[in-house]
Design an enzyme around this catalytic site. Structure first.
Site, short mmCIF file in Angstrom:
data_model
loop_
_atom_site.label_atom_id
_atom_site.label_comp_id
_atom_site.label_asym_id
_atom_site.label_seq_id
_atom_site.Cartn_x
_atom_site.Cartn_y
_atom_site.Cartn_z
CG HIS A 6 26.60 9.17 117.28
ND1 HIS A 6 27.70 9.91 116.96
CD2 HIS A 6 26.08 8.73 116.11
CE1 HIS A 6 27.87 9.92 115.66
NE2 HIS A 6 26.91 9.22 115.11
CG ASP A 8 30.89 9.98 119.66
OD1 ASP A 8 29.67 9.76 119.55
OD2 ASP A 8 31.76 9.12 119.44
CG ASP A 38 27.62 10.19 111.43
OD1 ASP A 38 26.79 9.95 112.31
OD2 ASP A 38 28.51 9.38 111.11
CD GLU A 72 28.19 5.72 116.05
OE1 GLU A 72 27.74 4.97 115.19
OE2 GLU A 72 29.09 6.56 115.82
CD GLU A 73 31.44 8.17 114.65
OE1 GLU A 73 31.99 7.12 114.26
OE2 GLU A 73 30.57 8.75 113.99
#
Length: 213
Positions: A6, A8, A38, A72-73
């Site tokens: 991901h 974002d 991350d 994703e977040e």
């Protein structure tokens, strides 16, 4: 094969940072920036590796599909589409998820191991509702519904779930114990681990162990 990552990151307040959270900064041998771990630490190497393989003339004997999502977040719509409408492109014999697992080395380059993620916990939402005869704020009741809710939240704060190991986490703690020794408090969760009260204290004191047990 399918490669997942991901793009974002979780939002950040610049006032909470000593550097600009959305500008990658290299300082004292470390990278600083929102998402540098991350999941830029997984996404960028995956992309760079594929670009270098292409430049070198590498021709894979299978399709290599990349699914880099941008939410994703937040809503996770990219992953949902990858499992539904985009399935004709994401259908693969196996997938490599850059956001799960990973390797580690000592400072002198000795490999510590490589972690493989077999599943991931998700969240569960609970609602607390209190009811009371009510009244006017100028005549407060000793059994105010707000106080009842506060009491319930304090009980929740003091509650400790019983730690439980599955096949994956048992292997994880067993192998870590070989590296660090069972005397390490972190590794007392290995097979033959301590009594439930002690295990609860060990997992509660460390968010990483709490996620594993």
């Amino acid at each position: 094969m399918l490669i997942l990552a991901h793009m974002d990151v979780v939002d950040a307040l610049p006032s909470d940072w000593t550097t600009d959270p959305f500008e990658l900064v290299e300082k004292d041998g470390y990278f600083y920036g929102r998402g540098s771990g991350d999941d830029k630490g997984g996404l960028v190497p995956s992309l760079v590796a594929l670009l270098k393989l292409k430049e070198a003339g590498f021709k894979p004997n299978r399709d290599i599909v990349i699914l880099f999502t941008g939410d994703e977040e937040t809503q996770g719509k990219g992953a949902e589409l990858g499992a539904t409408e985009w399935r004709k492109w994401t259908e693969a014999e196996f997938a490599l998820n850059a956001d799960g697992g990973g390797g580690a080395f000592t400072r002198d380059g000795k490999p510590l191991g490589f972690g493989l993620q077999t599943s991931e916990k998700t969240f569960q939402t609970y609602y607390f509702r209190t009811r009371n005869p009510g009244g006017h704020s100028s005549r407060p009741r000793p059994d105010n519904a707000i106080y009842d809710l506060a009491d319930a939240l304090k009980k929740l704060q003091g509650y400790r779930f019983e730690p439980a190991l599955n096949e994956t986490t048992k292997v994880y703690f067993t192998e870590r114990a070989k590296q660090e020794g069972t005397a390490s408090s972190a590794m007392q969760c290995a097979p033959g681990w301590p009594t439930p009260p002690t295990a609860r204290a060990l997992t509660a004191s460390n968010p990483i162990r709490s996620r594993l047990a």
